[in-house]
Each structure stands twice: as structure tokens, then as C-alpha cells.
Design a protein around this motif. Structure first.
Motif, mmCIF file in Angstrom:
data_model
loop_
_atom_site.group_PDB
_atom_site.id
_atom_site.type_symbol
_atom_site.label_atom_id
_atom_site.label_comp_id
_atom_site.label_asym_id
_atom_site.label_seq_id
_atom_site.Cartn_x
_atom_site.Cartn_y
_atom_site.Cartn_z
ATOM 1 N N MET A 94 -36.957 30.469 42.667
ATOM 2 C CA MET A 94 -36.990 29.907 43.985
ATOM 3 C C MET A 94 -37.743 30.592 44.798
ATOM 4 O O MET A 94 -38.027 31.630 44.865
ATOM 5 C CB MET A 94 -35.245 29.546 44.722
ATOM 6 C CG MET A 94 -34.710 28.702 43.699
ATOM 7 S SD MET A 94 -33.021 28.214 44.937
ATOM 8 C CE MET A 94 -32.138 29.918 45.042
ATOM 9 N N HIS A 95 -38.608 29.494 45.800
ATOM 10 C CA HIS A 95 -39.502 30.310 46.730
ATOM 11 C C HIS A 95 -39.236 29.838 48.178
ATOM 12 O O HIS A 95 -38.493 28.676 48.231
ATOM 13 C CB HIS A 95 -41.008 29.703 46.370
ATOM 14 C CG HIS A 95 -41.215 30.443 44.972
ATOM 15 N ND1 HIS A 95 -41.237 29.838 43.862
ATOM 16 C CD2 HIS A 95 -41.644 31.638 44.569
ATOM 17 C CE1 HIS A 95 -41.715 30.358 42.765
ATOM 18 N NE2 HIS A 95 -41.910 31.656 43.299
ATOM 19 N N ARG A 96 -39.901 30.510 49.082
ATOM 20 C CA ARG A 96 -39.682 30.263 50.537
ATOM 21 C C ARG A 96 -39.855 28.579 50.893
ATOM 22 O O ARG A 96 -41.252 28.184 50.268
ATOM 23 C CB ARG A 96 -40.355 30.712 51.488
ATOM 24 C CG ARG A 96 -40.212 30.622 52.760
ATOM 25 C CD ARG A 96 -41.128 31.534 53.789
ATOM 26 N NE ARG A 96 -40.865 31.379 55.247
ATOM 27 C CZ ARG A 96 -40.077 31.854 56.004
ATOM 28 N NH1 ARG A 96 -39.055 32.722 55.244
ATOM 29 N NH2 ARG A 96 -39.945 31.742 57.100
ATOM 30 N N GLY A 97 -39.144 27.942 51.175
ATOM 31 C CA GLY A 97 -39.349 26.412 51.563
ATOM 32 C C GLY A 97 -38.720 25.460 50.566
ATOM 33 O O GLY A 97 -38.563 24.334 50.720
ATOM 34 N N ASP A 98 -38.327 25.938 49.402
ATOM 35 C CA ASP A 98 -37.660 25.111 48.590
ATOM 36 C C ASP A 98 -36.352 24.671 49.003
ATOM 37 O O ASP A 98 -35.619 25.211 49.691
ATOM 38 C CB ASP A 98 -37.221 25.936 47.145
ATOM 39 C CG ASP A 98 -38.863 26.041 46.197
ATOM 40 O OD1 ASP A 98 -39.729 25.468 46.484
ATOM 41 O OD2 ASP A 98 -38.743 26.898 45.414
ATOM 42 N N VAL A 99 -35.893 23.598 48.585
ATOM 43 C CA VAL A 99 -34.467 23.029 49.072
ATOM 44 C C VAL A 99 -33.490 23.171 48.241
ATOM 45 O O VAL A 99 -33.578 23.005 47.198
ATOM 46 C CB VAL A 99 -34.847 21.419 49.277
ATOM 47 C CG1 VAL A 99 -33.542 20.872 49.953
ATOM 48 C CG2 VAL A 99 -36.125 21.278 49.973
ATOM 49 N N MET A 100 -32.304 23.488 48.784
ATOM 50 C CA MET A 100 -31.365 23.669 47.744
ATOM 51 C C MET A 100 -29.977 23.131 48.344
ATOM 52 O O MET A 100 -29.346 23.151 49.565
ATOM 53 C CB MET A 100 -30.827 25.563 47.891
ATOM 54 C CG MET A 100 -29.523 26.055 47.149
ATOM 55 S SD MET A 100 -29.612 27.792 47.092
ATOM 56 C CE MET A 100 -29.222 27.984 48.576
ATOM 57 N N LEU A 101 -29.271 22.181 47.587
ATOM 58 C CA LEU A 101 -28.136 21.757 47.761
ATOM 59 C C LEU A 101 -26.999 22.468 47.264
ATOM 60 O O LEU A 101 -27.004 23.392 46.415
ATOM 61 C CB LEU A 101 -28.011 20.268 47.009
ATOM 62 C CG LEU A 101 -29.105 19.058 47.115
ATOM 63 C CD1 LEU A 101 -28.714 17.935 46.382
ATOM 64 C CD2 LEU A 101 -29.084 18.946 48.904
ATOM 65 N N ILE A 102 -25.751 22.587 48.012
ATOM 66 C CA ILE A 102 -24.755 23.219 47.747
ATOM 67 C C ILE A 102 -23.736 22.303 47.208
ATOM 68 O O ILE A 102 -23.440 21.359 47.544
ATOM 69 C CB ILE A 102 -24.308 23.984 48.957
ATOM 70 C CG1 ILE A 102 -24.972 24.823 49.704
ATOM 71 C CG2 ILE A 102 -22.917 24.784 48.639
ATOM 72 C CD1 ILE A 102 -25.737 25.886 48.744
ATOM 73 N N TYR A 103 -23.245 22.912 45.770
ATOM 74 C CA TYR A 103 -22.241 22.296 45.187
ATOM 75 C C TYR A 103 -20.812 23.231 45.128
ATOM 76 O O TYR A 103 -20.729 24.484 44.606
ATOM 77 C CB TYR A 103 -22.596 22.063 43.762
ATOM 78 C CG TYR A 103 -21.735 21.473 42.892
ATOM 79 C CD1 TYR A 103 -21.246 20.241 42.693
ATOM 80 C CD2 TYR A 103 -21.180 22.506 41.826
ATOM 81 C CE1 TYR A 103 -20.739 19.544 41.795
ATOM 82 C CE2 TYR A 103 -20.449 21.742 40.771
ATOM 83 C CZ TYR A 103 -19.997 20.617 40.786
ATOM 84 O OH TYR A 103 -19.194 19.901 39.829
#
Length: 350
Positions: free
Chosen positions: A222-231
Motif C-alpha cells: 500500500m502507498h500514500r493515498g490508497d484506499v482501505m476498507l475496514i472489515y
């Protein structure tokens, strides 16, 4: 541990020494407190060990003509009174997150605040999160700068755009987190019979930035600005298909390997401000290197509706046999999960 509450002006001590400087700088402040109490209005009050340690009053306005130039036509959120005793760096940010949450809930076009030029630290914090000088406000107490932050404009800077998520052209992922860590990390995404009203949430864990440690190798992609959904993984009180749910949208600031830190002190300094883990837990993690990957991210949006594992498989098409601890998502899957979570469309740029 201090406690941030959203309470009536009638229910806190107007004579607390915390308000002394405000009464000196604003001659009408004491009368203002009394008027707000009589009008049964509410404010955010931060309590520390010795009494009040922070205060913020928010007000929605449609016409703002007492500043030069007047604000454009629209719906505005005014941070009317804002003061906190700075200990560390989190307090102002916690209040600011409340203002953003309030602004989203009230569907305003922008947030504005007036600040005297000598409050340099406060001005610096506002600028970090995208506030820009709009003009001035002349008052009997002197000239204040007017700072405004649009909730529609996008700059491409993840902090200046917060809480807006710019997903277009970014990689998307889903990160699984155990329930006991999830509740500590995401107070606005709490489940079931816990109070999830954003305005009334008084959790001490409410901050814009988060730090999480894990052992899933893929996170280093992952890199700065990538989007992460939390599960949120299953709590084992029933089948995971129904108990495990997607809860939140976050944006990556950076990912580090624990070996990048040259000392325990450097590691603790980096992690402790934004981590849910205690100092002893962090020391243990550093020494054992059991969780070698450190994710720093912004906590942007809590889902209104939390699609469970069954829906993510049956409706979105996620593969049940894949590893759900950390999973890349394509644009269509991400968009569908966001829609199922009933996220405000204005908060995600696809």
C-alpha cells in the motif's frame, strides 16, 4: 484519561478557570454563555483531571454577512468558540474531527472559523486540514482572520481533502481487524447496542489519524493515498457469514516496517500518539516483532449500514476462499461496498 462530551450549556460550570482567558479577550463572553444556556444550546466540552480542558461551539448558518467579504451563498458550519489546553498534539485534532463529523451530518457546504493572528498553532492546524484565509472580521475585541474550508473542493492532498476520499485512480484494499481491536480503533463504527450517534460519541479514541500494527505481508504494497476498507472479523457469537462486517473507509498515509526504527524510543514516538495499543503492548510488539508492519492512515468515513460477509460474497462477488485478512479490491467491488454501506456520495470521488 480525559472525556469529550456534547452537553447543554446549562450542564457545565461557566466559572471554571478554563474560561478566564476567553472572558478577558471577549468582554461579552460571560453573557454569551448565559444566553446560550437560556436558549438550551449545546457544545463540546473536554474534561480533564482538574476540570474543563477544552471547549468547542458549533453553529449552522445560512447567511454570513458579518465578515469581509461575506461568505458565498450556501450552508455554513461556524466553529464559534474553540479553545483547548494543549497537551500533546491530539486534542485540537479530536475537536476538529468532531467539527467535520458534524458538518457531514448537517450537509453543509463549508466550515469557517475566526482566529486572532497570535494563535499561530491553531492557524497551523487549520491550514493542515485545508482551511484557507477568506477575509477578516472586525469586532470590538480586534480584527480576526476568517478561515474557510470547502467540503466540495478537492485538492489531491489527503489531509486538505479530509474527510473526502479521492478513490479515482487509487488502489483499493480491505483489511480485517479483530473485534477487540476494532472497537478501540473505530469508535464511530461500533456495532449493535453501543451508541453509534456521531454527535453524542464520547470515545477517547476519536481521532483523524490511526496507527495499526499487523503481520499481513500484503499491506507493504500500500502507498500514500490508497484506499482501505475496514472489515471487522467475526466475534464468534455466530456464523462469520452474518457476524463479520465491513465498517469504515480509510486513506493510507504511509506503511512502515518495524525494522525501519533505530530504537524503541523512536518506535514509541511514532506509534503512541495514534495507536490503540498501550505502551506496554507496543514495547512487547517491538521486542518480539510479532506484528512487523505499521499502517498509518486517516479515518474518514463510518458506514451507516454494515454489509456482512454473506452480502460481500453473494452481492459483491468476493471469493469466500480468499484470505480475508488483507484483500485487494477492484474498482467495481469498492464502489458496490461503498453503496451497500450507504456512504454519502459527496464524500467519495470515484
Amino acid at each position: 484519561m480525559d472525556n469529550l462530551k456534547y452537553i447543554s450549556f446549562k450542564d457545565f460550570d461557566h466559572n471554571d478557570t478554563f474560561f478566564s482567558s476567553l472572558k478577558q479577550n471577549y468582554r461579552e463572553f460571560g453573557d454569551w454563555l448565559t444566553k446560550k444556556a437560556n436558549d438550551d444550546e449545546f457544545a463540546y466540552v473536554l474534561y480533564g483531571e482538574g476540570g474543563i480542558d477544552g471547549f468547542m461551539y458549533l453553529k449552522v448558518e445560512d447567511i454570513v454577512s458579518d465578515v469581509t467579504p461575506p461568505l458565498p451563498h450556501g450552508r455554513h458550519l461556524k466553529i464559534g468558540t474553540f479553545k483547548f489546553n494543549a497537551r500533546g498534539t491530539l486534542r485540537g485534532q479530536r475537536f476538529l474531527k468532531k467539527a467535520f463529523d458534524f458538518a457531514v451530518k448537517e450537509k453543509v457546504d463549508d466550515i469557517y472559523v475566526t482566529v486572532f493572528s497570535e494563535h499561530e498553532n491553531l492557524i497551523s492546524m487549520f491550514k493542515t486540514y485545508g482551511f484557507q484565509v477568506h477575509g477578516v472580521k472586525e469586532t470590538p475585541n480586534g480584527t480576526e482572520y476568517v478561515f474557510i474550508r470547502s467540503l466540495h473542493a478537492v485538492t489531491g492532498d489527503i489531509l486538505k481533502d479530509y474527510p473526502i476520499v479521492v478513490a479515482r485512480g487509487k488502489q483499493k484494499y480491505m483489511l480485517g481487524i479483530y473485534p477487540e481491536f476494532h472497537t478501540r480503533l473505530f469508535p464511530d463504527s461500533i456495532l449493535k447496542n453501543e451508541n453509534s450517534n456521531i454527535v453524542e460519541d464520547v470515545s477517547h479514541a476519536n481521532s483523524i489519524h490511526k496507527v495499526y500494527l499487523c503481520a499481513m505481508r500484503g499491506v507493504m504494497n500500500m502507498h500514500r493515498g490508497d484506499v482501505m476498507l475496514i472489515y471487522r472479523t467475526s466475534d464468534n457469537q455466530g456464523a462469520a457469514r452474518h457476524r463479520a462486517v465491513a465498517t469504515s473507509v480509510c486513506v493510507i498515509e504511509e506503511v512502515k516496517n518495524i525494522r525501519e526504527f533505530s530504537s524503541l524510543e523512536e518506535f514509541l514516538y511514532y506509534c503512541s500518539k495514534f495507536s490503540i495499543f498501550t505502551k506496554n503492548e507496543l514495547i512487547s510488539f517491538y521486542r518480539t516483532q510479532r506484528y512487523p508492519f505499521i499502517i498509518k492512515f486517516t479515518y474518514n468515513i463510518a458506514f451507516k449500514k454494515r454489509p456482512n460477509r454473506a452480502i460481500l460474497i453473494d452481492n459483491v462477488g468476493l471469493n469466500e476462499s480468499d484470505y480475508w485478512g488483507f484483500m485487494p479490491l477492484n474498482d467495481a467491488q469498492f464502489a458496490q461496498i461503498i453503496e451497500l454501506g450507504e456512504v454519502d456520495e459527496s464524500l467519495v470521488v470515484n
